[in-house]
Design a protein around this motif. Sequence first.
Motif, short mmCIF file in Angstrom:
data_model
loop_
_atom_site.label_atom_id
_atom_site.label_comp_id
_atom_site.label_asym_id
_atom_site.label_seq_id
_atom_site.Cartn_x
_atom_site.Cartn_y
_atom_site.Cartn_z
N SER A 59 72.07 -10.77 76.29
CA SER A 59 70.82 -10.24 76.86
C SER A 59 70.54 -8.89 76.21
CB SER A 59 70.96 -10.03 78.38
OG SER A 59 71.83 -8.96 78.63
N GLY A 60 69.35 -8.38 76.43
CA GLY A 60 69.03 -7.04 75.95
C GLY A 60 69.92 -6.02 76.64
N TYR A 61 70.23 -6.27 77.89
CA TYR A 61 71.12 -5.36 78.64
C TYR A 61 72.47 -5.27 77.92
CZ TYR A 61 73.10 -3.16 82.83
OH TYR A 61 73.68 -2.28 83.72
N ASN B 19 72.21 -3.26 74.66
CA ASN B 19 72.21 -1.80 74.83
C ASN B 19 73.59 -1.27 75.18
OD1 ASN B 19 69.61 -1.14 74.13
ND2 ASN B 19 68.79 -1.44 76.19
N HIS C 280 64.89 2.81 80.16
CA HIS C 280 65.29 1.66 80.99
C HIS C 280 66.72 1.80 81.50
CE1 HIS C 280 66.37 -2.69 81.54
NE2 HIS C 280 65.18 -2.67 82.10
N SER D 170 69.12 -0.14 81.53
CA SER D 170 70.20 -0.65 80.66
C SER D 170 70.63 0.44 79.67
CB SER D 170 69.74 -1.90 79.90
OG SER D 170 68.59 -1.63 79.13
N GLU E 67 62.65 4.31 74.29
CA GLU E 67 62.08 2.97 74.21
C GLU E 67 60.92 3.03 73.22
OE1 GLU E 67 61.14 1.14 78.04
OE2 GLU E 67 62.86 2.17 78.90
N SER F 278 58.72 0.43 79.49
CA SER F 278 58.55 -0.81 80.25
C SER F 278 57.76 -0.65 81.54
CB SER F 278 59.92 -1.41 80.56
OG SER F 278 60.67 -0.52 81.34
N ASP G 4 64.82 1.30 71.51
CA ASP G 4 64.89 0.04 72.26
C ASP G 4 63.48 -0.53 72.24
OD1 ASP G 4 64.42 -1.78 74.34
OD2 ASP G 4 65.92 -0.87 75.66
N ALA H 148 62.38 -3.51 73.30
CA ALA H 148 62.32 -4.73 74.11
C ALA H 148 60.86 -5.19 74.32
CB ALA H 148 62.98 -4.48 75.46
N HIS H 149 59.98 -4.24 74.61
CA HIS H 149 58.59 -4.61 74.90
C HIS H 149 57.67 -4.50 73.69
CE1 HIS H 149 59.17 -5.13 79.23
NE2 HIS H 149 60.10 -4.21 79.07
N MET I 47 66.93 -2.00 68.59
CA MET I 47 67.37 -3.04 69.51
C MET I 47 66.12 -3.77 69.99
SD MET I 47 67.04 -3.17 72.95
CE MET I 47 67.51 -4.44 74.08
N THR J 159 64.63 -7.58 72.31
CA THR J 159 65.05 -8.71 73.16
C THR J 159 64.38 -9.99 72.68
OG1 THR J 159 63.28 -8.45 74.77
CG2 THR J 159 65.33 -7.34 75.26
N LYS K 223 61.48 -11.59 76.11
CA LYS K 223 60.15 -11.18 76.56
C LYS K 223 59.10 -11.90 75.69
CE LYS K 223 62.30 -7.02 78.34
NZ LYS K 223 62.61 -7.52 79.69
N GLY L 245 68.18 -13.25 75.65
CA GLY L 245 69.13 -12.64 74.72
C GLY L 245 68.58 -11.34 74.18
#
Length: 392
Positions: A102-104, A107, A131, A133, A176, A180, A205, A207-208, A234, A236, A239, A245
């Motif tokens: 996961s992204g968590y 990180n 975030h 994480s 980030e 988020s 990060d 992720a978004h 990093m 994800t 999303k 992942g």
Amino acid sequence: MFTQSLTHLQETHLLRTLHRTESEQDAEVTIAGKTVILFSSNNYLGLANHPKLKEAAIAAIKQYGFGAGASRLLSGTMSLHERLETRLASFAQTAAALTFSSGYHANIGLIQTLTQELQPHCLVLADRACHASLIDAIRLTKARFKVYQHQNTEQLERLLSTQAVTDAKNILVVTEGVFSMDGDIAPLPQLLTCAKKCSATLLVDDAHGTGVMGRTGRGTIEHFDLETKIPIRMGTLGKALGCMGGFVAGPRELIQLLINRARSFIYTTAPPPAIAAAALAALSILEAEPERRDQLWQNRDYMLSNLKSLGYNTMHTESPILPILIGDPSRTLQFSQQLFEHGIYAPAIRPPTIPRGTSRLRISIMATHQQAQLDYALDVFRNVGRSLGIIS
Ligand SMILES: Cc1ncc(COP(=O)(O)O)c(C=O)c1O
């Protein structure tokens, strides 16, 4: 035991409950028996339910089985994991990439490995809105840790010139790409300039941002055209890519070190190969169908300008994440509940996810929202917002 804590959460309007989705994932879903327009999913491009992802996953299950059966360092690495990592490296334009469950996990493993490598005297400076994480990851390390106010590069610069920082031999600046809960974008060029002044490492990060930002959806680093200047990122898969992942993309040596040191990579069962297959399919769609991203941004611009005209405080969003600031958690919850009764699912975001006094709705826009759904939602936002006195 437990009851007192739960009662306290209930009384302070901070109790969280699960909302069960009973239909297939689409812009309209059935939650707890009610059909609602979904404004809470990070499935920005609508890929989670795309036939090609389903087909790729099914084919992988038929070929390899479902579970990977072991951690990546034992027998859990399958050719699909490696194909995905090669593909992610080329997507991120880095030498190599590594996937995590996961992204968590990504990180946790990345920050552990980076700070270990930067010891002794490692200091981590992170944006206050980072975030959980990232914050958890930093807290798990032995590094010293300071936060700077959200997006405040001047404060970061001041912090970087203090004695404590001068004494630190190695500094990691964490942000980030797209925040988020606020939807705004980190000023990566300025952060990079600050970081460079004291040879700090900048970690983004995204992720978004992955699949959403940048000319070809490569993320916030592409958005700022900094791909050759920010070597580690990093992202994800869960999303915009519609899978699950996380991944780290960067120099080959970093990836080799993660394989050797990142505990959240080593001590867990490898993700099912079907997920890697679906992620590969998602990356192909991202490349082949840029119109999905165009539609996402078109929907986002339409909703944002109309919500603003209605008088809502949408903070400083620059992305498909549209916050509506309310402040008080009970009012935010009431707003969300009334929207739900009118067929709109936009959850209330309350502390500790965001700072006290900034409870909000977090609306996330998808490429698959239809014009009629957006218009219906805006009608509901106008009527419910007025009846609660949130807008006039
Ligand atoms: C900024 C940010 N980083 C990391 C994560 C964790 O990613 P994942 O959901 O893949 O564990 C999230 C997910 O909510 C996120 O918003």
